[in-house]
Design a protein around this motif. Structure first.
Motif, PDB file in Angstrom:
ATOM      1  N   GLU A  53      85.982  -5.579  49.648  1.00 19.16           N
ATOM      2  CA  GLU A  53      85.688  -6.856  50.335  1.00 19.16           C
ATOM      3  C   GLU A  53      85.581  -8.029  49.350  1.00 19.16           C
ATOM      4  O   GLU A  53      85.633  -9.185  49.763  1.00 19.16           O
ATOM      5  N   ARG A  66      67.536  -0.926  51.884  1.00 18.29           N
ATOM      6  CA  ARG A  66      67.819  -2.338  51.610  1.00 18.29           C
ATOM      7  C   ARG A  66      66.526  -3.081  51.292  1.00 18.29           C
ATOM      8  O   ARG A  66      66.498  -3.955  50.429  1.00 18.29           O
ATOM      9  N   HIS A  96      72.918  -0.065  44.189  1.00 16.74           N
ATOM     10  CA  HIS A  96      73.637  -0.434  45.412  1.00 16.74           C
ATOM     11  C   HIS A  96      72.980   0.304  46.572  1.00 16.74           C
ATOM     12  O   HIS A  96      72.555   1.445  46.414  1.00 16.74           O
ATOM     13  N   GLU A 132      78.885   0.354  57.197  1.00 19.86           N
ATOM     14  CA  GLU A 132      79.178   0.369  55.758  1.00 19.86           C
ATOM     15  C   GLU A 132      78.748   1.707  55.154  1.00 19.86           C
ATOM     16  O   GLU A 132      79.443   2.268  54.307  1.00 19.86           O
TER      17      GLU A 132
HETATM   18 MG    MG Z   1      76.921  -4.598  49.649  1.00 10.81          MG
END
Ligand code: MG
Ligand code: GTP
Length: 240
Positions: free
Chosen positions: A57, A101, A146, A153
């Motif tokens: 991306e 996250r 990450h 995703e």
């Molecule tokens: Mg990302």
């Protein structure tokens, strides 16, 4: 995704390894702290092919080249290829994506420090990106880990980095199918029979992600495929 098997992909990036933060990160992400469990773990020497698929991306952006150099370990271990690796982990459990996250924090380590002291990325750094004349043209975010941003995703990334056989069958979150054919890869092309220098991707009886197998069958019969060939074969080339 199968019921109750929410998964997310975490990469402990080369700057975290270089700064000996692996154990710290693993502690923060432990089952005790997060309620999540390992479904798969491996040490990966990241090829340019895998890096390019992972960060597809961002292709064309100013920081893209440095992002590839960063994740392949070329920035943090320029003279030690044997140390160029990441730790790739699948965490599984309720709210896996959002929990990871939150613990990772904002992408930019400066913002992470401002907005969420104590998150993992608050320990990262931002490095200037210079052009050939030495002028600063951007920045590189060395943010230690990450973590997949969404369930979609996570699915793409788990399948990009892991084969079904890397994960205990009871922990397979995504549909698999048994291959009935041989598939080989050589010089960017898919082959049905072995040639000198080709790599075996799947043989009859191998358990393959259903989406990969469908795409391999499409590519073999020259039909348009929803998944690029590199995106399927990159994981079969890991650590070869
Ligand atoms: Mg990302
Ligand atoms: P990841 O977990 O690594 O995917 O980070 P993210 O989801 O928080 O961010 P994103 O997927 O948008 O970007 C992936 C990586 O590209 C980031 O970790 C950064 O290293 C880098 N990156 C993303 N956006 C920018 C940007 O605007 N500028 C710079 N310099 N780097 C960026």
């Amino acid at each position: 995704m199968k019921e109750g098997l929410e998964q997310t992909l975490v990469l402990i990036k080369p700057d975290a390894l270089r700064n000996s933060l692996t154990g710290y990160v693993l502690s923060l992400l432990s089952e005790y702290h997060t309620g999540l469990v390992f479904a798969g773990v491996k040490i990966v020497h990241v090829t340019t092919m895998l890096a390019a698929e992972h960060y597809a991306e961002h292709r064309g952006k100013i920081f893209y080249a440095s992002l590839i150099d960063y994740i392949t370990g070329a920035i943090h271990y320029p003279t030690a290829p044997e140390k160029q690796r990441v730790v790739a982990i699948i965490y599984q459990g309720p709210e896996a994506v959002t929990k990871l996250r939150a613990i990772a924090g904002p992408t930019n380590p400066h913002q992470a420090r401002d907005q969420k002291p104590g998150c993992i990325r608050a320990l990262g750094t931002v490095a200037p990106l210079k052009n050939t004349e030495g002028k600063v043209v951007g920045e590189r975010m060395d943010n230690l880990i990450h973590a997949s941003a969404t369930d979609e995703e996570a699915q793409r990334e788990v399948k990009l980095w892991f084969r079904p056989s890397d994960i205990p069958p009871a922990m397979h979150a995504y549909t698999t199918r048994e291959s009935g054919d041989h598939f080989y890869f050589k010089n960017g092309r898919l082959l049905s029979t072995h040639e000198q220098g080709s790599v075996l991707i799947a043989a009859p009886g191998d358990i393959v992600w259903e989406s990969d197998l469908s795409a391999l069958e499409e590519i073999r019969s020259s039909r348009p495929s929803s998944i690029p060939l590199d995106s399927i074969v990159a994981k079969y080339l890991i650590n070869r």
